[in-house]
Write a protein that holds these residues in place. Structure first.
Motif, PDB file in Angstrom:
ATOM      1  N   CYS A  35      -1.342  -1.118   9.921  1.00 23.66           N
ATOM      2  CA  CYS A  35      -1.614   0.311  10.168  1.00 23.66           C
ATOM      3  C   CYS A  35      -3.082   0.626   9.921  1.00 23.66           C
ATOM      4  O   CYS A  35      -3.501   1.778   9.979  1.00 23.66           O
ATOM      5  CB  CYS A  35      -0.785   1.170   9.207  1.00 23.66           C
ATOM      6  SG  CYS A  35       0.979   0.963   9.386  1.00 23.66           S
ATOM      7  N   SER A  85       0.548   3.032  -8.055  1.00 22.05           N
ATOM      8  CA  SER A  85       0.998   3.971  -7.009  1.00 22.05           C
ATOM      9  C   SER A  85       2.296   3.476  -6.358  1.00 22.05           C
ATOM     10  O   SER A  85       3.157   4.278  -5.978  1.00 22.05           O
ATOM     11  CB  SER A  85      -0.085   4.193  -5.961  1.00 22.05           C
ATOM     12  OG  SER A  85      -0.429   2.977  -5.355  1.00 22.05           O
ATOM     13  N   PHE A 112      -9.198  -0.277   4.752  1.00 26.57           N
ATOM     14  CA  PHE A 112      -9.816  -1.462   5.348  1.00 26.57           C
ATOM     15  C   PHE A 112     -10.519  -2.318   4.294  1.00 26.57           C
ATOM     16  O   PHE A 112     -10.415  -3.546   4.310  1.00 26.57           O
ATOM     17  CB  PHE A 112     -10.808  -1.027   6.439  1.00 26.57           C
ATOM     18  CG  PHE A 112     -11.524  -2.171   7.074  1.00 26.57           C
ATOM     19  CD1 PHE A 112     -10.829  -3.157   7.759  1.00 26.57           C
ATOM     20  CD2 PHE A 112     -12.910  -2.279   6.993  1.00 26.57           C
ATOM     21  CE1 PHE A 112     -11.488  -4.235   8.350  1.00 26.57           C
ATOM     22  CE2 PHE A 112     -13.577  -3.342   7.568  1.00 26.57           C
ATOM     23  CZ  PHE A 112     -12.875  -4.322   8.247  1.00 26.57           C
ATOM     24  N   ALA A 163      -9.681  -2.945   1.464  1.00 24.57           N
ATOM     25  CA  ALA A 163      -8.726  -3.614   0.559  1.00 24.57           C
ATOM     26  C   ALA A 163      -7.896  -4.687   1.257  1.00 24.57           C
ATOM     27  O   ALA A 163      -7.019  -5.293   0.625  1.00 24.57           O
ATOM     28  CB  ALA A 163      -7.798  -2.576  -0.076  1.00 24.57           C
ATOM     29  N   PRO A 202      -8.121  -8.477  -0.601  1.00 24.09           N
ATOM     30  CA  PRO A 202      -7.311  -8.692  -1.803  1.00 24.09           C
ATOM     31  C   PRO A 202      -5.820  -8.494  -1.557  1.00 24.09           C
ATOM     32  O   PRO A 202      -4.991  -9.248  -2.089  1.00 24.09           O
ATOM     33  CB  PRO A 202      -7.832  -7.632  -2.789  1.00 24.09           C
ATOM     34  CG  PRO A 202      -9.074  -7.064  -2.206  1.00 24.09           C
ATOM     35  CD  PRO A 202      -9.200  -7.502  -0.785  1.00 24.09           C
ATOM     36  N   ALA A 203      -5.461  -7.500  -0.750  1.00 22.86           N
ATOM     37  CA  ALA A 203      -4.029  -7.223  -0.543  1.00 22.86           C
ATOM     38  C   ALA A 203      -3.345  -8.415   0.134  1.00 22.86           C
ATOM     39  O   ALA A 203      -2.243  -8.826  -0.264  1.00 22.86           O
ATOM     40  CB  ALA A 203      -3.844  -5.960   0.293  1.00 22.86           C
ATOM     41  N   GLY A 220       0.850  -1.197   0.000  1.00 29.19           N
ATOM     42  CA  GLY A 220       0.000   0.000   0.000  1.00 29.19           C
ATOM     43  C   GLY A 220       0.877   1.235   0.000  1.00 29.19           C
ATOM     44  O   GLY A 220       1.525   1.544   1.006  1.00 29.19           O
ATOM     45  N   ALA A 221       0.922   1.900  -1.142  1.00 24.24           N
ATOM     46  CA  ALA A 221       1.809   3.061  -1.280  1.00 24.24           C
ATOM     47  C   ALA A 221       0.988   4.327  -1.483  1.00 24.24           C
ATOM     48  O   ALA A 221       1.231   5.102  -2.396  1.00 24.24           O
ATOM     49  CB  ALA A 221       2.782   2.847  -2.444  1.00 24.24           C
ATOM     50  N   GLY A 222      -0.003   4.517  -0.601  1.00 30.21           N
ATOM     51  CA  GLY A 222      -0.776   5.751  -0.617  1.00 30.21           C
ATOM     52  C   GLY A 222      -0.148   6.769   0.320  1.00 30.21           C
ATOM     53  O   GLY A 222       1.074   6.781   0.515  1.00 30.21           O
ATOM     54  N   SER A 223      -0.987   7.612   0.916  1.00 21.65           N
ATOM     55  CA  SER A 223      -0.470   8.683   1.788  1.00 21.65           C
ATOM     56  C   SER A 223       0.394   8.108   2.906  1.00 21.65           C
ATOM     57  O   SER A 223       1.512   8.575   3.145  1.00 21.65           O
ATOM     58  CB  SER A 223      -1.620   9.455   2.430  1.00 21.65           C
ATOM     59  OG  SER A 223      -2.545   9.844   1.489  1.00 21.65           O
ATOM     60  N   LEU A 224      -0.151   7.126   3.610  1.00 18.00           N
ATOM     61  CA  LEU A 224       0.592   6.620   4.767  1.00 18.00           C
ATOM     62  C   LEU A 224       1.785   5.768   4.352  1.00 18.00           C
ATOM     63  O   LEU A 224       2.894   5.950   4.875  1.00 18.00           O
ATOM     64  CB  LEU A 224      -0.335   5.800   5.677  1.00 18.00           C
ATOM     65  CG  LEU A 224       0.382   5.307   6.928  1.00 18.00           C
ATOM     66  CD1 LEU A 224       0.753   6.474   7.837  1.00 18.00           C
ATOM     67  CD2 LEU A 224      -0.439   4.292   7.690  1.00 18.00           C
ATOM     68  N   GLY A 225       1.569   4.846   3.418  1.00 13.76           N
ATOM     69  CA  GLY A 225       2.671   3.966   3.017  1.00 13.76           C
ATOM     70  C   GLY A 225       3.876   4.749   2.521  1.00 13.76           C
ATOM     71  O   GLY A 225       5.014   4.448   2.879  1.00 13.76           O
ATOM     72  N   ASN A 234       2.718  -7.757  -4.334  1.00 13.17           N
ATOM     73  CA  ASN A 234       2.486  -7.898  -2.892  1.00 13.17           C
ATOM     74  C   ASN A 234       3.231  -9.118  -2.349  1.00 13.17           C
ATOM     75  O   ASN A 234       3.772  -9.081  -1.232  1.00 13.17           O
ATOM     76  CB  ASN A 234       0.991  -8.026  -2.604  1.00 13.17           C
ATOM     77  CG  ASN A 234       0.257  -6.717  -2.800  1.00 13.17           C
ATOM     78  OD1 ASN A 234       0.873  -5.671  -3.026  1.00 13.17           O
ATOM     79  ND2 ASN A 234      -1.064  -6.755  -2.722  1.00 13.17           N
ATOM     80  N   VAL A 275      -1.886   1.923  14.793  1.00 10.68           N
ATOM     81  CA  VAL A 275      -2.300   2.942  13.818  1.00 10.68           C
ATOM     82  C   VAL A 275      -1.431   4.183  14.028  1.00 10.68           C
ATOM     83  O   VAL A 275      -1.452   4.782  15.097  1.00 10.68           O
ATOM     84  CB  VAL A 275      -3.793   3.293  13.999  1.00 10.68           C
ATOM     85  CG1 VAL A 275      -4.200   4.406  13.027  1.00 10.68           C
ATOM     86  CG2 VAL A 275      -4.671   2.059  13.795  1.00 10.68           C
ATOM     87  N   PRO A 276      -0.649   4.542  13.021  1.00 10.24           N
ATOM     88  CA  PRO A 276       0.265   5.681  13.194  1.00 10.24           C
ATOM     89  C   PRO A 276      -0.480   7.010  13.199  1.00 10.24           C
ATOM     90  O   PRO A 276      -1.659   7.065  12.853  1.00 10.24           O
ATOM     91  CB  PRO A 276       1.175   5.604  11.961  1.00 10.24           C
ATOM     92  CG  PRO A 276       0.903   4.293  11.316  1.00 10.24           C
ATOM     93  CD  PRO A 276      -0.488   3.912  11.713  1.00 10.24           C
TER      94      PRO A 276
END
Ligand code: NAP
Length: 211
Positions: A85, A33, A64, A66, A69-70, A7-12, A48, A121-122
Motif C-alpha cells: 500500500c 501501535s 516508505f 520504513a 526495516p519492516a 504497519g498499524a497506523g492510519s491505513l493499516g 512482523n 495504493v488505497p
C-alpha cells in the motif's frame, strides 16, 4: 482469508477494521501501535515475522522510509502474496522521495525477493474507516493495481472491491512509476488549504458509445 497487516497506523488499522468486519482473520505486525490496534479491534498481534507467516495475504502499510526495516523483520516472503500500500512519499508529504525511473513498489519488491508483489495504493484511510467508499455522484474511487503476477493481482482486486473501491489493472509493477505520482496528486489536492475528501476515478467509454 487470513490477512497479516504490517504497519498499524492510519491505513493499516482502517484496513484491519474493515476486513475484520467482513469476516477476515487479521493479525497486526509491529510495535506498540500494533498492540493497541489489536486490542481495540480484538484481533491478533505478533512480530512482523509472525504476521508475515500468518497471512494468506501480507499487507504492507508502513511509511516508505520504513520498508527496509519492516521487510527485514518480516523474513522471507518468497512465494507469498504481498500487497504494498506504500507510496514513496517524503516524510513531510511534500512530494515523492523517488520516481520516474523507479517506484516505491519496485523498492518493496527488491526487499522481498520472490514475493508475489502487488502494488495498489488505497484511498485515504479516514474514508476507508467510515465504510463502503463512495464520492460525488456515487462513484467509487479507482485503485490502480500493478504487479507481475496475474493471479496475485486478482486476489488484491477482490480485496479492493470489498472496500467499495474500483480496482483497475494497469499492468506490471513498473506501472507504479506512473501511479505513485497520481496518488501524490490526490494527497496534494486533499491537503492544499482546507482538507478535502478526494479520490481519483478512471472513466471509460464503452466501445459502442465511443464509436
Ligand atoms: N493514510 C492514508 O490515507 C494512506 C492511503 C494510501 C496509502 N497510504 C500509505 O500507507 C503507508 C502507511 O501510511 P499511514 O498513513 O498509515 O502511516 P502512519 O499512520 O504513520 O502509520 C505507519 C505505521 O507503520 C508502523 N511502522 C513503522 N515502522 C515499522 C516497522 N519496521 N515494522 C512494523 N511497523 C512499522 C508504525 O508503527 P509505530 O507507530 O509503532 O512506529 C505505524 O503504525 C504509507 O506508505 C502511505 O503512503 C496511506
Amino acid at each position: 482469508m487470513k490477512l497479516g497487516i504490517i504497519g498499524a497506523g492510519s491505513l493499516g488499522t482502517a484496513l484491519g477494521q474493515r476486513y475484520a468486519e467482513s469476516g477476515h482473520s487479521i493479525m497486526f505486525g509491529g510495535g506498540a501501535s500494533a498492540q493497541d490496534a489489536a486490542v481495540r479491534l480484538r484481533v491478533r498481534v505478533g512480530s512482523n515475522a509472525e504476521t508475515a507467516a500468518f497471512g494468506d495475504v501480507v499487507i504492507l502499510a508502513v511509511p516508505f522510509c520504513a520498508i527496509g526495516p519492516a521487510l527485514a523483520d518480516a523474513g522471507s516472503l518468497r512465494g507469498r502474496v504481498l500487497w504494498s500500500c506504500v507510496n514513496a512519499l517524503r516524510p513531510d508529504f511534500t512530494g515523492l522521495a523517488i520516481g520516474f525511473d523507479n517506484s516505491g513498489a519496485e523498492e518493496v519488491a527488491r526487499r522481498a525477493p520472490g514475493a508475489r508483489v502487488v502494488a495498489a495504493v488505497p484511498p485515504f484511510a479516514h474514508a476507508i474507516a467510515k465504510g463502503p467508499l463512495s464520492y460525488d455522484r456515487d462513484l467509487a474511487p479507482t485503485v490502480f493495481v500493478c504487479g507481475d503476477d496475474s493471479a496475485a493481482k486478482r486476489i488484491i482486486e477482490d480485496l479492493v472491491l470489498e472496500l467499495g473501491a474500483h480496482p483497475v489493472d494497469v499492468g506490471s509493477l513498473t506501472a507504479a512509476r506512473l501511479v505513485e505520482p497520481a496518488m501524490m496528486l490526490a494527497v496534494s489536492i486533499a491537503y492544499a488549504g482546507v482538507p478535502r475528501d478526494v479520490g481519483l476515478r478512471l472513466l471509460e467509454r464503452s466501445p459502442i458509445l465511443a464509436a
